[in-house]
Motif scaffolding. Sequence first.
Motif, mmCIF file in Angstrom:
data_model
loop_
_atom_site.group_PDB
_atom_site.id
_atom_site.type_symbol
_atom_site.label_atom_id
_atom_site.label_comp_id
_atom_site.label_asym_id
_atom_site.label_seq_id
_atom_site.Cartn_x
_atom_site.Cartn_y
_atom_site.Cartn_z
ATOM 1 N N ILE A 246 37.578 34.616 31.350
ATOM 2 C CA ILE A 246 38.495 35.338 30.464
ATOM 3 C C ILE A 246 38.683 36.768 30.957
ATOM 4 O O ILE A 246 39.802 37.295 30.966
ATOM 5 C CB ILE A 246 37.999 35.297 28.998
ATOM 6 N N VAL A 247 37.605 37.418 31.388
ATOM 7 C CA VAL A 247 37.711 38.776 31.929
ATOM 8 C C VAL A 247 38.650 38.781 33.129
ATOM 9 O O VAL A 247 39.529 39.640 33.251
ATOM 10 C CB VAL A 247 36.315 39.330 32.296
ATOM 11 N N ARG A 248 38.492 37.825 34.022
ATOM 12 C CA ARG A 248 39.346 37.738 35.211
ATOM 13 C C ARG A 248 40.804 37.485 34.812
ATOM 14 O O ARG A 248 41.718 38.087 35.379
ATOM 15 C CB ARG A 248 38.842 36.620 36.126
ATOM 16 N N LEU A 249 41.027 36.602 33.848
ATOM 17 C CA LEU A 249 42.387 36.345 33.365
ATOM 18 C C LEU A 249 43.003 37.608 32.765
ATOM 19 O O LEU A 249 44.170 37.923 33.017
ATOM 20 C CB LEU A 249 42.395 35.216 32.334
ATOM 21 N N ASP A 250 42.231 38.337 31.974
ATOM 22 C CA ASP A 250 42.729 39.580 31.378
ATOM 23 C C ASP A 250 43.097 40.596 32.451
ATOM 24 O O ASP A 250 44.087 41.333 32.313
ATOM 25 C CB ASP A 250 41.703 40.168 30.406
ATOM 26 N N GLU A 251 42.319 40.643 33.528
ATOM 27 C CA GLU A 251 42.641 41.546 34.641
ATOM 28 C C GLU A 251 43.982 41.157 35.259
ATOM 29 O O GLU A 251 44.811 42.024 35.558
ATOM 30 C CB GLU A 251 41.540 41.503 35.704
ATOM 31 N N LYS A 252 44.183 39.876 35.476
ATOM 32 C CA LYS A 252 45.443 39.390 36.045
ATOM 33 C C LYS A 252 46.615 39.701 35.110
ATOM 34 O O LYS A 252 47.682 40.132 35.545
ATOM 35 C CB LYS A 252 45.391 37.879 36.298
ATOM 36 N N ILE A 253 46.438 39.471 33.840
ATOM 37 C CA ILE A 253 47.491 39.742 32.855
ATOM 38 C C ILE A 253 47.857 41.220 32.890
ATOM 39 O O ILE A 253 49.044 41.583 32.909
ATOM 40 C CB ILE A 253 47.047 39.301 31.441
#
Length: 148
Positions: A107-114
């Motif tokens: 989720i942290v990685r996804l939030d970074e991408k977003i």
Amino acid sequence: MPHSKTIAEAALATDLTTHTLRYYEQIGLIDPVPRRGGQRVYGEAEMRLIDFVLRLRGTGMSMRDIQEYVRLRRLGETPESIRLRGDLLARHAAYLRGQLTELTETIVRLDEKIALYRSIYPDEPLPAEPPVTKAAPANAPSKRRRHA
């Protein structure tokens, strides 16, 4: 028997099929269900066990481990049974904690991408974020009728 349910009522209450309830009993996933007049009668104790079994299944616990848990439960409240049940649940809880850590990192990685994508295209509207709901585990059964 207060609050007793027929197999059809128990199936409806658990979102399982009557066939699945019979199968779970046959393979020892739930205790043998008492009968009245030849018909299965699901009381509060039976419904609590089914609920717990479904919670364990929802976390991805194997059928084999759930069967072992129920087998140990049938041995009664002996020190050995209690210790073994506790150990089995502790191992599964440790597994779930590992899964939670992995999901949190993802989720942290996804939030970074977003955030990156939003910074690149700040003027373009993005689709609305879906409302936050209680997420089921990735391998949890769907809310459709569950079968064995």
